[in-house]
Design an enzyme around this catalytic site. Structure first.
Site, PDB file in Angstrom:
ATOM      1  N   ARG A   1      24.085 -16.094  13.339  1.00 22.51           N
ATOM      2  CA  ARG A   1      24.193 -15.265  12.129  1.00 22.51           C
ATOM      3  C   ARG A   1      23.032 -15.501  11.178  1.00 22.51           C
ATOM      4  O   ARG A   1      22.694 -14.665  10.359  1.00 22.51           O
ATOM      5  CB  ARG A   1      25.499 -15.566  11.387  1.00 22.51           C
ATOM      6  CG  ARG A   1      26.761 -15.192  12.154  1.00 22.51           C
ATOM      7  CD  ARG A   1      27.952 -15.247  11.210  1.00 22.51           C
ATOM      8  NE  ARG A   1      29.239 -15.215  11.892  1.00 22.51           N
ATOM      9  CZ  ARG A   1      29.880 -14.110  12.261  1.00 22.51           C
ATOM     10  NH1 ARG A   1      29.337 -12.939  12.035  1.00 22.51           N
ATOM     11  NH2 ARG A   1      31.061 -14.167  12.854  1.00 22.51           N
TER      12      ARG A   1
ATOM     13  N   GLY B   1      30.588 -10.670   9.618  1.00 25.56           N
ATOM     14  CA  GLY B   1      29.301 -10.087  10.002  1.00 25.56           C
ATOM     15  C   GLY B   1      28.480  -9.457   8.891  1.00 25.56           C
ATOM     16  O   GLY B   1      27.258  -9.402   8.981  1.00 25.56           O
TER      17      GLY B   1
ATOM     18  N   GLU C   1      29.798  -2.795   6.414  1.00 30.04           N
ATOM     19  CA  GLU C   1      30.002  -3.425   7.718  1.00 30.04           C
ATOM     20  C   GLU C   1      28.646  -3.690   8.368  1.00 30.04           C
ATOM     21  O   GLU C   1      27.661  -3.003   8.089  1.00 30.04           O
ATOM     22  CB  GLU C   1      30.878  -2.480   8.558  1.00 30.04           C
ATOM     23  CG  GLU C   1      31.163  -2.884   9.976  1.00 30.04           C
ATOM     24  CD  GLU C   1      31.946  -4.172  10.160  1.00 30.04           C
ATOM     25  OE1 GLU C   1      31.543  -5.193   9.590  1.00 30.04           O
ATOM     26  OE2 GLU C   1      32.935  -4.148  10.920  1.00 30.04           O
ATOM     27  N   ASP C   2      28.584  -4.689   9.224  1.00 31.22           N
ATOM     28  CA  ASP C   2      27.333  -4.987   9.914  1.00 31.22           C
ATOM     29  C   ASP C   2      26.990  -3.908  10.942  1.00 31.22           C
ATOM     30  O   ASP C   2      25.884  -3.390  10.978  1.00 31.22           O
ATOM     31  CB  ASP C   2      27.377  -6.381  10.586  1.00 31.22           C
ATOM     32  CG  ASP C   2      28.616  -6.603  11.461  1.00 31.22           C
ATOM     33  OD1 ASP C   2      29.471  -5.701  11.574  1.00 31.22           O
ATOM     34  OD2 ASP C   2      28.720  -7.700  12.050  1.00 31.22           O
TER      35      ASP C   2
ATOM     36  N   ASP D   1      26.830 -12.085  15.060  1.00 33.64           N
ATOM     37  CA  ASP D   1      27.005 -13.284  15.878  1.00 33.64           C
ATOM     38  C   ASP D   1      27.301 -12.966  17.332  1.00 33.64           C
ATOM     39  O   ASP D   1      27.675 -11.851  17.695  1.00 33.64           O
ATOM     40  CB  ASP D   1      28.198 -14.092  15.353  1.00 33.64           C
ATOM     41  CG  ASP D   1      29.532 -13.436  15.712  1.00 33.64           C
ATOM     42  OD1 ASP D   1      29.709 -12.249  15.368  1.00 33.64           O
ATOM     43  OD2 ASP D   1      30.372 -14.085  16.369  1.00 33.64           O
TER      44      ASP D   1
ATOM     45  N   LYS E   1      25.911   1.984  16.811  1.00 30.17           N
ATOM     46  CA  LYS E   1      25.752   2.081  18.273  1.00 30.17           C
ATOM     47  C   LYS E   1      26.598   3.252  18.752  1.00 30.17           C
ATOM     48  O   LYS E   1      27.722   3.059  19.222  1.00 30.17           O
ATOM     49  CB  LYS E   1      26.322   0.801  18.908  1.00 30.17           C
ATOM     50  CG  LYS E   1      25.332  -0.200  19.418  1.00 30.17           C
ATOM     51  CD  LYS E   1      26.083  -1.201  20.303  1.00 30.17           C
ATOM     52  CE  LYS E   1      25.808  -2.621  19.941  1.00 30.17           C
ATOM     53  NZ  LYS E   1      26.563  -3.585  20.768  1.00 30.17           N
TER      54      LYS E   1
ATOM     55  N   PHE F   1      23.645  -5.748  23.100  1.00 27.97           N
ATOM     56  CA  PHE F   1      24.319  -6.680  22.205  1.00 27.97           C
ATOM     57  C   PHE F   1      23.302  -7.392  21.330  1.00 27.97           C
ATOM     58  O   PHE F   1      22.387  -8.033  21.821  1.00 27.97           O
ATOM     59  CB  PHE F   1      25.173  -7.691  22.976  1.00 27.97           C
ATOM     60  CG  PHE F   1      26.173  -8.349  22.082  1.00 27.97           C
ATOM     61  CD1 PHE F   1      27.379  -7.718  21.781  1.00 27.97           C
ATOM     62  CD2 PHE F   1      25.897  -9.570  21.488  1.00 27.97           C
ATOM     63  CE1 PHE F   1      28.295  -8.301  20.907  1.00 27.97           C
ATOM     64  CE2 PHE F   1      26.809 -10.156  20.612  1.00 27.97           C
ATOM     65  CZ  PHE F   1      28.005  -9.521  20.328  1.00 27.97           C
ATOM     66  N   VAL F   2      23.477  -7.252  20.013  1.00 27.79           N
ATOM     67  CA  VAL F   2      22.492  -7.800  19.081  1.00 27.79           C
ATOM     68  C   VAL F   2      23.060  -8.949  18.251  1.00 27.79           C
ATOM     69  O   VAL F   2      24.263  -9.022  18.013  1.00 27.79           O
ATOM     70  CB  VAL F   2      21.909  -6.711  18.151  1.00 27.79           C
ATOM     71  CG1 VAL F   2      21.035  -5.754  18.926  1.00 27.79           C
ATOM     72  CG2 VAL F   2      23.017  -5.947  17.412  1.00 27.79           C
TER      73      VAL F   2
ATOM     74  N   ASP G   1      30.501   0.084  16.194  1.00 24.56           N
ATOM     75  CA  ASP G   1      30.390   0.032  17.651  1.00 24.56           C
ATOM     76  C   ASP G   1      31.434   0.992  18.234  1.00 24.56           C
ATOM     77  O   ASP G   1      31.209   2.196  18.285  1.00 24.56           O
ATOM     78  CB  ASP G   1      30.594  -1.426  18.080  1.00 24.56           C
ATOM     79  CG  ASP G   1      30.327  -1.681  19.550  1.00 24.56           C
ATOM     80  OD1 ASP G   1      29.495  -0.976  20.127  1.00 24.56           O
ATOM     81  OD2 ASP G   1      30.948  -2.600  20.117  1.00 24.56           O
TER      82      ASP G   1
HETATM   83  P1  IMP Z   1      34.073  -2.028  16.708  1.00 29.78           P
HETATM   84  O1  IMP Z   1      35.476  -2.218  16.274  1.00 29.78           O
HETATM   85  O2  IMP Z   1      33.969  -1.948  18.208  1.00 29.78           O
HETATM   86  O3  IMP Z   1      33.358  -0.892  16.034  1.00 29.78           O
HETATM   87  O4  IMP Z   1      33.332  -3.378  16.430  1.00 29.78           O
HETATM   88  C1  IMP Z   1      32.756  -3.685  15.235  1.00 29.78           C
HETATM   89  C2  IMP Z   1      32.562  -5.180  15.174  1.00 29.78           C
HETATM   90  O5  IMP Z   1      32.196  -5.697  16.447  1.00 29.78           O
HETATM   91  C3  IMP Z   1      31.434  -5.523  14.251  1.00 29.78           C
HETATM   92  O6  IMP Z   1      31.910  -5.832  12.983  1.00 29.78           O
HETATM   93  C4  IMP Z   1      30.807  -6.730  14.910  1.00 29.78           C
HETATM   94  O7  IMP Z   1      31.406  -7.896  14.407  1.00 29.78           O
HETATM   95  C5  IMP Z   1      31.164  -6.618  16.362  1.00 29.78           C
HETATM   96  N1  IMP Z   1      30.019  -6.141  17.162  1.00 29.78           N
HETATM   97  C6  IMP Z   1      29.874  -4.955  17.783  1.00 29.78           C
HETATM   98  N2  IMP Z   1      28.708  -4.863  18.414  1.00 29.78           N
HETATM   99  C7  IMP Z   1      28.082  -6.027  18.187  1.00 29.78           C
HETATM  100  C8  IMP Z   1      26.796  -6.550  18.570  1.00 29.78           C
HETATM  101  O8  IMP Z   1      25.964  -5.925  19.251  1.00 29.78           O
HETATM  102  N3  IMP Z   1      26.527  -7.801  18.123  1.00 29.78           N
HETATM  103  C9  IMP Z   1      27.375  -8.542  17.368  1.00 29.78           C
HETATM  104  N4  IMP Z   1      28.570  -8.097  16.994  1.00 29.78           N
HETATM  105  C10 IMP Z   1      28.916  -6.849  17.392  1.00 29.78           C
HETATM  106 MG    MG Z   2      32.174  -8.514  12.665  1.00 30.69          MG
END
Ligand code: IMP
Ligand code: MG
Length: 179
Positions: free
Chosen positions: A164, A43, A98-99, A158, A130, A151-152, A102
């Protein structure tokens, strides 16, 4: 705009300005140092490529691939390291890129894993945040945009490995992931 996108949440123009700002901030903070920029695949690859060009310092880059999502829009909770770093980070100033932050599971697990390797310092930079969905608290040292719980896709992000390459960050139409 892509047919599966509902609307643009952060435009290409806003992203460009923010990346420049983040790069300038990192350039100031790491003056005299040679940071190692670690991108989390896949990402972060678009953001990372723009960000390193906005950092006006000597720096090195490496990548780490982790996966927790698959064909779903919520984290599965466990993290798999698919590709580890090639660089020994001991004594280095590391910036993890990181992208999106979440639930916080991915980044906090990665940071914990990297801290064991004794870097001189470790900071975290995410383009998007987020906060509504956080399960594990984690402070971002550098943050682009705080976004609502939607969700973006685009600019590296992606859904099911698609979208992407979109230049803007868009909200995915819910019917795409509910079908
Ligand atoms: P976390 O472990 O829940 O913080 O998730 C982080 C990862 O989830 C990111 O690196 C993204 O790849 C993916 N992710 C979380 N939210 C989104 C979204 O809205 N769109 C796309 N990928 C997301
Ligand atoms: Mg990712």
């Amino acid at each position: 705009m892509h047919k599966d996108a509902e609307r643009i949440l952060v435009s290409k123009k806003e992203i460009t300005a923010k990346v420049k700002e983040l790069g300038a901030q990192i350039t100031r903070d790491y003056k005299g140092e040679e940071p190692l920029i670690v991108g989390i695949l896949r990402g972060s690859f678009v953001f990372m490529s723009d960000l390193v060009r906005a950092i006006k310092l000597d720096c090195t880059v490496d990548f780490l691939a982790a996966s927790s999502y698959g064909k779903s829009t919520t984290s599965s909770g466990h993290l798999k390291i698919i590709k580890d770093l090639d660089t020994n980070i001991e004594g280095k100033h590391v910036i993890v890129v990181e992208d999106i932050l979440d639930s916080g599971i991915t980044l906090s697990r990665i940071v914990d894993m990297l801290k064991v390797r004794k870097p001189a310092s470790i900071k975290v930079c995410a383009l998007l945040n987020k906060p509504d969905r956080r399960q594990i608290e984690l402070d971002l040292d550098y943050c682009g945009f705080v976004i609502p719980n939607e969700f973006v896709i685009g600019y590296g992000l992606d859904y099911d490995e698609k979208y992407r390459n979109l230049p803007d960050i868009c909200v995915l139409k819910p019917e795409v992931y509910t079908k």
